[in-house]
Design a protein around this motif. Structure first.
Motif, mmCIF file in Angstrom:
data_model
loop_
_atom_site.group_PDB
_atom_site.id
_atom_site.type_symbol
_atom_site.label_atom_id
_atom_site.label_comp_id
_atom_site.label_asym_id
_atom_site.label_seq_id
_atom_site.Cartn_x
_atom_site.Cartn_y
_atom_site.Cartn_z
ATOM 1 N N ILE A 264 0.848 -1.196 0.000
ATOM 2 C CA ILE A 264 0.000 0.000 0.000
ATOM 3 C C ILE A 264 0.883 1.246 0.000
ATOM 4 O O ILE A 264 0.641 2.204 -0.739
ATOM 5 N N GLY A 267 2.045 2.327 -3.251
ATOM 6 C CA GLY A 267 1.033 2.805 -4.192
ATOM 7 C C GLY A 267 0.198 1.717 -4.841
ATOM 8 O O GLY A 267 -0.486 1.970 -5.828
ATOM 9 N N PHE A 268 0.244 0.505 -4.292
ATOM 10 C CA PHE A 268 -0.531 -0.593 -4.868
ATOM 11 C C PHE A 268 -1.897 -0.719 -4.180
ATOM 12 O O PHE A 268 -2.019 -0.508 -2.975
ATOM 13 N N THR A 269 -2.902 -1.080 -4.979
ATOM 14 C CA THR A 269 -4.246 -1.326 -4.453
ATOM 15 C C THR A 269 -4.463 -2.841 -4.393
ATOM 16 O O THR A 269 -4.102 -3.565 -5.323
ATOM 17 N N GLU A 270 -5.059 -3.280 -3.293
ATOM 18 C CA GLU A 270 -5.226 -4.728 -3.109
ATOM 19 C C GLU A 270 -6.356 -5.265 -3.982
ATOM 20 O O GLU A 270 -7.409 -4.638 -4.116
ATOM 21 N N MET A 271 -6.122 -6.427 -4.568
ATOM 22 C CA MET A 271 -7.155 -7.091 -5.384
ATOM 23 C C MET A 271 -7.344 -8.506 -4.830
ATOM 24 O O MET A 271 -6.552 -8.985 -4.030
ATOM 25 N N PRO A 367 -3.453 4.722 -15.496
ATOM 26 C CA PRO A 367 -2.495 3.757 -14.928
ATOM 27 C C PRO A 367 -2.973 3.221 -13.571
ATOM 28 O O PRO A 367 -3.669 3.919 -12.845
ATOM 29 N N GLY A 368 -2.563 2.009 -13.275
ATOM 30 C CA GLY A 368 -2.970 1.410 -12.014
ATOM 31 C C GLY A 368 -1.953 0.391 -11.547
ATOM 32 O O GLY A 368 -1.268 -0.252 -12.353
ATOM 33 N N LYS A 369 -1.823 0.303 -10.207
ATOM 34 C CA LYS A 369 -0.930 -0.718 -9.612
ATOM 35 C C LYS A 369 -1.759 -1.573 -8.678
ATOM 36 O O LYS A 369 -2.473 -1.043 -7.825
ATOM 37 N N ILE A 397 1.060 -3.930 -12.935
ATOM 38 C CA ILE A 397 1.064 -2.487 -13.131
ATOM 39 C C ILE A 397 0.615 -2.255 -14.567
ATOM 40 O O ILE A 397 1.222 -2.785 -15.509
ATOM 41 N N GLU A 399 0.038 0.291 -17.435
ATOM 42 C CA GLU A 399 0.364 1.661 -17.839
ATOM 43 C C GLU A 399 0.946 1.648 -19.243
ATOM 44 O O GLU A 399 1.833 0.841 -19.548
ATOM 45 N N LEU A 402 5.128 1.078 -20.502
ATOM 46 C CA LEU A 402 6.076 0.394 -19.602
ATOM 47 C C LEU A 402 6.888 -0.616 -20.401
ATOM 48 O O LEU A 402 6.374 -1.282 -21.295
ATOM 49 N N HIS A 406 11.499 -0.869 -17.006
ATOM 50 C CA HIS A 406 10.665 -0.513 -15.855
ATOM 51 C C HIS A 406 10.443 -1.732 -14.961
ATOM 52 O O HIS A 406 10.451 -1.634 -13.738
ATOM 53 N N LEU A 410 11.383 -2.129 -11.055
ATOM 54 C CA LEU A 410 10.439 -2.572 -10.030
ATOM 55 C C LEU A 410 11.017 -3.734 -9.219
ATOM 56 O O LEU A 410 10.932 -3.759 -7.984
ATOM 57 N N ILE A 474 2.796 -4.910 -16.625
ATOM 58 C CA ILE A 474 3.870 -5.615 -15.924
ATOM 59 C C ILE A 474 3.223 -6.540 -14.904
ATOM 60 O O ILE A 474 2.298 -6.135 -14.196
#
Lengths: 510, 543
Positions: A264, A267-271, A367-369, A397, A399, A402, A406, A410, A474
């Motif tokens: 978190i 910058g990552f959102t949990e899935m 974009p989303g992580k 990720i 976006e 990438l 990249h 990471l 990614i």
């Protein structure tokens, strides 16, 4: 420097204080228990403490003691066979043996033994006639009809009896009774006694001994102000106290909590996704062909009921098309995609199933992580390094633009964050759903190169059908169970799920 | 994952360089392989990529690594000679195992070492690539004894007899399936077919019974043989032809000449087909995927080291590379040849806001409350079994997720609640010091007919001499009250608890939790001799 008598006297424990006056010269343990009115365990503990302070000396002497046997107990409660024999003769004075035995309820053995004893003591005479054996009571014998026999006197004592306390005659009786079965035995017994030492006498006579120091602080003492004129007994603050078992979080869950926090913060959102999956989201949507040998390592557990799951037909059509005829620059696998197989219900074999669901989700942001910590299941024999039930941490990720560079950036970041190392090695890898693919190794100070996880850029064949367009995604996976074992210092993967309360209670908090 | 074993000395000769073990280890990265074992002259290599079967022999591996080392770059070419020999493909195999590929190789007398290597390649291709012969299987034969053309057809399994390998009598196909070890091992592949495939020569001699076994008389390859027939049958044309090509390259590397056969099916064709495929390569895609700014010349250099041909526009893909489906497959090889550890990493700067799943704060709050109440947290496996979950708990088995192909009866279903798991744990900890107070928060899967869904549950057990109903009700009410929910307490009659000592908390029309004193009959089944109270809370209905 030796402690002053006054200090010792002032800081005695209440048990010690209560005990000390009852210790004289060689006072027996039983005696001290009786006089102090304390429990045996308390007395033992208190004596030990007093001895530690060199106020008394404890002795443990071995002593011969006469103990009652099983028959001895019985004879004490009922009557000795000798007594029964004499009583039977009380009225007639002379009787045939058989009549006596019948009246006294004695068997042949007892009758013979008793007759021998009584004759030896000249209490009876035995006459053999044509009609059989008769027994007559003598004068001595008559005397004993009214007073206790020596053996009876002895048995009436309080047992066990120290042998040393018996007089000469009594010892002889004991010896005689010892020859008869189960009446009296002589045992060696540890006899505890204590003697007061000079220091003990000084302490007991010190004025501080009489003025009682404060023990436990109570509300009453505070309310009355009683403490103001008193001193508090000093405790031995180095003493061992019992462990407590308080509420505690499970060690591996705490570790996984910390992993979640870390993602978190990056910058990552949990899935997430369901435990019970379809072949579609677990493998087909990830462009793993249905016949492919890459599936061998994904030895799935299939579900008995239901056998087929519900799917969004839109995605089935797109994925099927990609497998069969390609698209997005790909030739596809070129085989007949089996729609029955894709609906098979199984237990999720890889956390990548969460990624494929996320890519197809309306909630996906670009974009989303994203990351997921998912329980996965594979048909494996359970041992120190394998569980049928394990965790994978996966993420994507999404976006535009990438590249592999990249991805490597990471992975470098992950090695730093999760393994605390800058020293990494990137090795070409193979995953059916990424191209290029890479495996990440990190240098562990003790174990050398350790595989941390795998990663890659999702194939166009994965992204296009699920997302509707082909952009860079990614994807990475970290073998979190293994990192957890390192962090927690475990060598058996089963300890992550330990059901041993001692292991749970003693596990290090990280 | 396939593992192959071969001689280090032989490999050094194929490669044209004597490698140290560390050099070999590093080079194997290019083949997505690792050194599994090395002892004396014998080395074993394990492949992580199941998609490049041409590497599963020392000849194929050397082909790639010679390129990487720069000893021989660009497209490797082998030549084939045309023959008038043919395999006729009968229509009867079309619905069973429709494809066959094959060719003849002539060369020096077969050595024991090479025979072993070829059999190893045959087995790896059939086992791993062919998924235990279901999709592809291969046969090697002494070719001199065969009368051409051969025919690949299907027959009823009780009508034909021949002597299979390792047996000294004729058997029908049915007998082979029933009695021969290979028949027993691979018979399942043909189980649903009324007719079975057979390869026979022009005189009717049976060469093999694919994918089960070769003939003892015509299908046993031995040391000293100079002419070899290689064939592959299977369910996909691409796969069988790929196996033939891989074998052709391996044999060619050993000095054999390759003699093509005509496979006469609907579209008669020559086999093996060693023509490279032409793929256009858009150089901008290289930069897009790898992030590397490579010149045309660089691209050419790296492609050729990976044994591709390149003319500045099109890439010639060697015929043994059937794994190339997309330009990115070729581009990955450019990246690998460039060297992953030479690629400069780039940070991702795009800002995104991180977040947990929405239910995590509530779940964590409940976990903290349980710890605050003095409980040790437990983390269990999700797999369990009906004995623990239902029988021991005196609960009638309803629908649950049962595993069809479980490996151990202990782990034969997905748990639908957690309380029984804490009780079975208690039974394992009878010697641990009191008090026994534990809880677990975790996922369960609930099934109702065809529908199933996951739920988050919290279960608690308190087990000690004075455990009673009041304590567990206090516990349950504390949890619900602390998260700020209004509830109604009702009597419950769950069969795991003593009648009249089981309660439930309801929020609206949802039962959130049930709890009580566990029934002695339940405790007895778990072998627990301590009064125990328990609670199961369904967090999912709270959201």
């Amino acid at each position: 420097m030796p402690e002053s008598v006054e200090n010792i006297a002032a800081n005695l424990h209440p048990l010690e204080r209560k005990l000390l006056p009852h210790v004289g010269q060689k006072s027996s343990f039983a005696d001290i228990v009786k006089k102090s009115g304390m429990q045996e365990v308390e007395v033992m503990r208190g004596l030990q403490w007093l001895q530690n302070k060199q106020l008394i000396q404890i002795y443990q002497d071995l002593e011969e003691q006469a103990m009652l046997g099983e028959l001895g107990q019985k004879y004490r409660q009922e009557k000795l066979p000798e007594r029964k024999f004499l009583d039977a003769l009380a009225k007639e004075k002379t009787l045939p043996v058989s009549a006596i035995a019948a009246r006294a309820h004695l068997d042949i053995n007892e009758t013979n033994t008793v007759m021998g004893k009584l004759k030896m003591a000249s209490f009876i005479t035995i006459n053999k006639t044509d009609k059989g054996v008769t027994v007559a009571l003598t004068k001595d014998g008559e005397n004993f009809l009214r007073k206790p026999l020596p053996a009876e006197q002895l048995l009436s004592k309080e047992f066990p009896v120290p042998v040393a306390s018996l007089n000469h005659e009594e010892k002889e009786i004991v010896q005689a009774l010892q020859k008869r079965k189960d009446i009296i035995t002589i045992d060696l017994v540890k006899n505890i006694s204590a003697s007061i030492l000079p220091l003990g006498k000084n302490v007991a006579s010190n004025s501080a001994f009489a003025t009682t120091s404060m023990d436990a602080l109570t509300p009453k003492i505070l309310q009355t102000g009683e403490w103001k004129n008193k001193i508090f007994r000093r405790y031995d603050t180095t003493i061992n106290v019992p462990k407590i078992f308080a509420g505690k979080h499970q060690h591996y869950r705490r570790f996984l909590d910390s992993i979640r926090e870390k993602f978190i913060s990056l910058g990552f959102t949990e899935m997430t996704g369901p435990i019970v999956e379809t072949d579609f989201w677990d493998m087909d949507a990830l462009y793993m062909p249905q016949f492919h040998s890459a599936r061998d390592i994904h030895d799935a557990y299939f579900v008995k009921e239901p056998k087929r799951g519900e799917l969004d037909e839109h995605f089935v059509k797109k994925v099927k098309q990609m497998h069969e005829g390609g698209g997005a620059g790909s030739t596809g696998w070129q085989y007949a995609f089996n729609e029955g197989m894709t609906r098979r219900v199984l237990l999720r074999t890889q956390a990548t199933a969460c990624s494929s669901r996320m890519l197809a989700s309306k909630n996906l942001k670009i974009p989303g992580k994203y990351f997921g910590i998912a329980r996965c299941f594979r048909k494996d024999v359970i041992d120190a390094t394998h569980l049928a039930d394990f965790h994978q941490t996966e993420g994507i990720i999404v976006e535009e633009g990438l590249t592999l560079r990249h991805l490597f950036g990471l992975l470098r970041l992950f090695a730093k964050e999760f393994a605390g190392t800058d020293e990494i090695k990137l090795v070409p890898g193979y995953f059916p759903f990424t191209e290029p693919s890479v495996e990440l190794y990190a240098k562990h100070p003790v174990l050398g190169w350790v595989e941390l996880g795998g990663a890659g850029i999702f194939r166009s064949e994965v992204v296009a059908p699920l997302l509707g367009k082909d952009i860079s995604v990614i994807a990475w996976g970290i073998g979190i169970d293994r990192i957890g074992m390192f962090k927690l210092g475990l060598s058996d993967v089963r300890d992550l799920f330990s059901h041993d309360l001692n292991v749970l209670r003693n596990a290090k908090v990280i | 994952m396939p593992v192959i074993t071969f001689s280090k000395k032989d490999f050094d000769e194929l490669l044209g360089k004597k490698l140290t073990p560390n050099e070999l280890r590093d080079l194997l990265d290019y083949a997505k392989a690792e050194l599994e074992h090395a002892e004396g002259d014998t080395i074993s290599v394990k492949y992580n990529d199941t998609n490049q079967p041409y590497l599963w022999c020392p000849e194929g591996l050397a082909l790639l690594l010679r390129g990487i080392l720069g000893k021989e770059t660009g497209l490797p070419k082998i030549s084939t000679t045309k023959t008038d020999k043919a395999i006729l493909v009968d229509k009867t195999v079309k619905t069973i195992r429709p494809y066959i590929a094959g060719f003849i190789a002539k060369g020096p007398p077969l050595t024991e070492y090479l025979l072993k290597l070829f059999i190893q390649l045959q087995e790896k291709l059939a086992d791993s690539y062919g998924r235990h012969r279901e999709y592809v299987s291969l046969g090697l034969y002494p070719a001199d004894k065969i009368t051409w053309p051969a025919t690949y057809k299907a027959v009823k399994p009780d009508t034909v007899k021949f002597m299979p390998l390792d047996v000294d009598k004729d058997m029908t196909l049915n007998q082979i399936l029933e009695h021969h070890p290979k028949g027993k091992e691979y018979g399942w592949i043909l189980a649903k077919h009324k007719q079975h495939p057979l390869l026979v020569d022009a005189k009717g001699a049976i060469l093999s019974y694919p994918p089960i076994i070769n003939s003892q008389t015509t299908g046993r390859l031995t040391v000293g043989e100079k002419t070899i027939l290689i064939e592959a049958t299977g369910t996909s044309k691409t796969s069988v032809e790929l196996c033939a090509v891989i074998f052709a390259y391996a044999l060619a590397a050993r000095g054999y000449t390759i003699h093509a056969l005509t496979v006469k099916d609907e579209k008669p064709h020559q086999c093996p087909n060693v023509q490279p495929a032409e793929n256009p390569l858009d150089a901008t895609l290289v930069a897009k995927r790898l992030g590397l700014d490579l010149t045309q010349k660089d691209i050419e250099k790296h492609l050729k080291r990976f044994r591709y041909g390149y003319d500045g526009k099109n890439v010639q893909v060697p015929p043994y590379r059937q794994d190339i489906m997309h330009a990115y497959d070729i581009i990955e090889d450019i990246g690998i040849a460039y060297g992953y550890n030479n690629i400069k990493p780039l940070a991702i700067h795009t800002h995104t806001r991180g977040a947990s799943l929405p239910d995590v704060p509530l779940l964590n709050a409940l976990r903290d409350l349980c710890v605050g109440l003095g409980c040790q947290e437990v983390f269990s496996q999700i797999l369990s079994n009906p004995e623990v979950l239902y029988n021991n708990m005196n609960v009638a088995r309803e629908d649950f997720i049962e595993i069809e192909n479980y490996t151990s009866a202990t782990y034969s279903c997905v748990r639908s609640w957690i309380l029984p798991i804490l009780l079975s744990m208690l039974a394992q900890n009878r010697k641990a010091e009191a008090p026994y107070k534990v809880f677990e928060e975790g996922l369960v899967t609930v099934r109702d007919g065809k529908n199933y869904h996951d739920e988050h549950h919290v279960a608690v057990t308190l087990s000690h001499a004075e455990a009673n109903f009041t304590q567990i009700k206090q516990f349950a009410e504390h949890l619900i009250r602390q998260i700020g929910k209004e509830y109604t307490a009702k009597e419950d009659n769950h069969p795991s608890f003593i009648p009249g000592r089981c309660g439930a908390l309801w929020i609206g029309k949802h039962k959130v939790a049930f709890f009580g004193e566990l029934h002695p009959a339940v405790l007895e089944k778990f072998n627990i001799d301590m009064p125990t109270v328990g609670l199961e809370l369904n967090v999912s209905v709270l959201q």
